[in-house]
Design a protein around this motif. Structure first.
Motif, short mmCIF file in Angstrom:
data_model
loop_
_atom_site.label_atom_id
_atom_site.label_comp_id
_atom_site.label_asym_id
_atom_site.label_seq_id
_atom_site.Cartn_x
_atom_site.Cartn_y
_atom_site.Cartn_z
N UNK A 118 12.93 0.16 6.98
CA UNK A 118 13.38 0.61 8.32
C UNK A 118 12.85 1.98 8.71
N UNK A 119 12.63 2.87 7.73
CA UNK A 119 12.12 4.21 8.08
C UNK A 119 10.61 4.28 8.08
N UNK A 120 9.95 3.11 7.92
CA UNK A 120 8.48 3.00 8.00
C UNK A 120 7.74 3.69 6.86
N UNK A 121 8.43 4.11 5.82
CA UNK A 121 7.74 4.85 4.76
C UNK A 121 7.31 3.97 3.59
N UNK A 122 7.83 2.74 3.50
CA UNK A 122 7.51 1.87 2.36
C UNK A 122 6.96 0.56 2.87
N UNK A 123 5.79 0.17 2.33
CA UNK A 123 5.13 -1.07 2.73
C UNK A 123 4.81 -1.86 1.46
N UNK A 124 5.13 -3.16 1.47
CA UNK A 124 4.84 -4.03 0.33
C UNK A 124 4.08 -5.26 0.80
N UNK A 125 3.21 -5.78 -0.08
CA UNK A 125 2.46 -7.01 0.21
C UNK A 125 2.01 -7.60 -1.12
N UNK A 126 1.59 -8.85 -1.08
CA UNK A 126 1.12 -9.56 -2.28
C UNK A 126 -0.38 -9.80 -2.18
N UNK A 127 -1.10 -9.53 -3.27
CA UNK A 127 -2.57 -9.59 -3.27
C UNK A 127 -3.07 -11.03 -3.40
N UNK A 128 -4.30 -11.20 -2.96
CA UNK A 128 -5.05 -12.44 -3.19
C UNK A 128 -6.20 -12.13 -4.12
N UNK A 129 -6.60 -13.10 -4.86
CA UNK A 129 -7.66 -12.92 -5.85
C UNK A 129 -8.95 -12.48 -5.18
N UNK A 130 -9.56 -11.38 -5.72
CA UNK A 130 -10.87 -10.94 -5.26
C UNK A 130 -10.85 -10.14 -3.98
N UNK A 131 -9.68 -9.75 -3.50
CA UNK A 131 -9.61 -9.00 -2.25
C UNK A 131 -9.43 -7.50 -2.53
N UNK A 132 -9.81 -6.71 -1.53
CA UNK A 132 -9.64 -5.25 -1.54
C UNK A 132 -8.67 -4.90 -0.41
N UNK A 133 -7.86 -3.86 -0.64
CA UNK A 133 -6.83 -3.53 0.35
C UNK A 133 -6.78 -2.01 0.59
N UNK A 134 -6.35 -1.66 1.80
CA UNK A 134 -6.02 -0.26 2.09
C UNK A 134 -4.96 -0.24 3.19
N UNK A 135 -3.99 0.68 3.02
CA UNK A 135 -2.92 0.85 4.01
C UNK A 135 -3.34 1.93 5.01
N UNK A 136 -3.24 1.62 6.28
CA UNK A 136 -3.56 2.57 7.35
C UNK A 136 -2.27 2.89 8.10
N UNK A 137 -1.90 4.17 8.11
CA UNK A 137 -0.76 4.61 8.91
C UNK A 137 -1.21 5.78 9.78
N UNK A 138 -0.47 5.97 10.87
CA UNK A 138 -0.75 7.08 11.78
C UNK A 138 0.50 7.93 11.89
N UNK A 139 0.34 9.24 11.71
CA UNK A 139 1.46 10.16 11.89
C UNK A 139 1.20 11.03 13.11
N UNK A 140 2.27 11.28 13.84
CA UNK A 140 2.20 12.19 14.98
C UNK A 140 2.47 13.60 14.50
N UNK A 141 1.59 14.53 14.85
CA UNK A 141 1.80 15.95 14.53
C UNK A 141 2.77 16.52 15.56
#
Length: 589
Positions: A256-279
């Protein structure tokens, strides 16, 4: 709702940041400033990355307005759009600059020029992207017209000529500052082997925000997990995962506070989390940090940290022909609590030609008064007038942090004027008087509690206390109380003693004002009341038996024997009271 909150925060930040408002550059100029130098702040810069440059400028004496300068950026450098002010030492804005992709344009304020016509000079700095492409470390000269800058340009980290296959990576985090929106794009990349991640692993990423940031999560999506199973080759020869696409939101679990993200991987894939913060501070902090904890499967969490710098410019300037001084007022003690006090004084300026100029200053506590400009090498003498203050304040003294000083050209001399104060005090006295017919029944060691209180006043808070008044009538003095305190007196209910009751207590005066030269005196009078003495009823005799009188005797009449003890008790009480009254006041008749 979040968008409205952010807009309100950024609106407040914009009011606080004058530099956030684009300057209105307006060449051509009647007088063009000389750009005396431009240099990179680092000896090496990276191809394809941002670099900071610093320069200096100057104007001839008595320049005509408008005045300013333009720096055309050479090939190989692309300016990062920005605007900033040229600030004098005292904080006064003496100019504004605008950076575009191709130029740096700076205007010098015409009013400042009129007041500081000699020795005008300053500095400026800005950021640019190095677009020069090299395959090895190369000393490169950038020509800005009147000046040049030499720096070593190193190859881009993406440049690769051999062994360029993607080798895998450790867990990393990086960020990029968007100065147009005052936002930061953060990328969190879990560790992965060259062949990609194993399938079915739960990845949990906890983002830990640094100061002055807020995670955004409104359309368009700004919290997303990017995935790919492709390796691409860049123009510079290096290989890395590419052709990214976002995972469906249904595949993500976001707290709910947008600070924690979870997901399940697939074989042979690469991942990166992209977030945007407001200054939230419009870029004032300058450097912004962010951390994250990344957990893959059953492995221990990996903590990573990253910082991003807002690449903003800035500049300075001053006219060397004049100097000034500024007086900041500091008040210690209770006078600091008194609002709307103004402190005044005078100054005498001895000019370099030995003539003098006089003036006055007026400043409030915590504020700063700034003098006009005077020719450099002038001598300043400062005098403070006796401060005005309410009677509750007593001044101890004042000091100037510096006095009888010479003005330096192009410099503001800061002076702190400190005043010390203490509370002016006085006192009051009170005594007890006991009256009435039972005054002698009050014990000699009896005491009576007198309460006093006063509201807050100039330089002091509200206060209260008590005095113990002896029945003997001795005068009792209060502790020191603030002058002008409006005191109110009340008495606690006196103790109960046998043989009498208390009448109405009188306090005279019950209210008064504390004075430093005259001690208020109050008398607390308590009246004693004896109980009413009942009359003894006539006794009722039992009917007497009729006995014939003896021959020659008289008849016996009935009489009351009970009235004698009651009368004797009353006489004893009154005698005791008289004795106590005589002992407490021997002169009484």
């Amino acid at each position: 709702m979040l968008a409205r909150t952010i807009a309100a925060i950024l609106g407040a930040a914009g009011l606080a940041l004058g530099a956030a408002t684009p300057a209105a550059a307006a060449p051509p100029y009647a007088t063009t400033a000389s750009v005396n130098s431009i240099q990179f702040t680092e000896s090496e810069v990276v191809s394809g990355r941002e670099a900071r440059l610093a320069g200096s400028w100057s104007l001839p004496d008595n320049p005509s307005a408008p005045a300013g300068f333009v720096v055309d950026l050479p090939s190989g450098l692309q300016g990062l759009t920005d605007s900033f002010t040229l600030d004098a030492p005292g904080g006064e804005t003496m100019g504004t600059c605008v950076v575009t992709a191709t130029q740096v344009v700076c205007d010098i304020d015409s009013t400042y020029i009129a007041e500081n016509p000699l020795g005008l000079s300053g500095t400026f700095e800005f950021w640019a992207n190095v677009t020069t492409s090299v395959r090895e470390n190369t000393a490169t000269t950038y020509d800005f017209g009147d000046v040049t800058a030499v720096v070593t340009v190193t190859p881009s980290p993406d440049l690769c000529t051999e062994n360029c296959a993607f080798p895998g990576r450790d867990t990393i985090k990086e960020g990029f500052y968007n100065r147009d929106a005052n936002q930061i794009d953060w990328y969190i990349k879990p560790a992965v082997p060259a062949s990609g991640m194993a399938g079915g692993q739960l990845v949990t990423i906890v983002d830990i925000l640094g100061p002055q940031q807020l995670i955004l999560n409104e359309a368009p999506a700004v919290i997303e997990v990017m995935a790919t199973n492709e390796i691409v080759t860049s123009e510079l020869g290096s290989q890395s995962p590419g052709n990214w696409h976002p995972l469906p939101s249904a595949d993500l679990t976001i707290s709910p506070d947008n600070t924690t993200v979870s997901f399940t991987t697939r074989q042979g894939f690469y991942y990166e989390l992209h977030i945007v913060t407001q200054v939230l501070d419009g870029g004032t902090l300058g450097t912004y940090g962010n951390s994250a904890e990344v957990t893959v499967g059953g492995d221990e969490p990996v903590e990573i940290n990253a910082t991003v710098v807002r690449q903003g410019g800035g500049g300075t300037g001053i006219g060397e022909s004049v100097g000034r001084f500024a007086i900041t007022k500091s008040v210690n003690g209770p006078a600091a609590l008194v609002e709307d006090l103004t402190y005044t004084g005078s100054y005498t300026i001895t000019l370099p030609d030995s003539t003098t100029q006089n003036g006055t200053f007026s400043v409030a506590n915590g504020a700063t008064w700034t003098s006009p400009d005077f020719p450099r090498d002038s001598t300043v003498q400062l005098i403070e007038n006796d401060p005005a203050a309410p009677p509750s304040i007593s001044w101890i003294g004042h000091t100037f942090s510096v006095n009888n000083f010479a003005l330096l050209g192009g410099t503001q001399t800061d002076v702190t004027l400190t005043n010390e104060s203490e509370l002016a005090t006085g006192a009051f006295e009170a005594s007890k008087v006991i009256t009435g017919g039972a005054a002698g029944l009050v014990p000699d060691d009896a005491t009576f509690t007198l309460l006093y209180s006063y509201p807050e006043g100039p330089g002091f808070p509200a206060g209260s206390g008590s005095l113990e008044l002896p029945a003997s009538g001795e005068t009792v003095s209060s502790p020191p109380l603030p002058v002008t305190a409006s005191v109110t007196l009340t008495e606690l209910t006196p103790p109960v003693y046998p043989g009498f009751t208390w009448g109405t207590a009188t306090i005279s005066p019950a209210t008064f004002t504390i004075d430093s030269t005259e001690t208020a005196t109050s008398t607390v009078t308590n009246d004693t009341v004896l109980p009413a003495v009942p009359h003894a009823p006539a006794p009722t005799a039992a009917p007497a038996a009729v006995v014939p009188p003896a021959a020659g005797s008289l008849a016996t009449t009935g009489g009351s024997k009970m009235a004698i003890p009651a009368s004797a008790g009353l006489l004893l009480v009154l005698a005791g009271a008289a004795l106590r009254r005589a002992r407490r006041n021997p002169s009484a008749p």
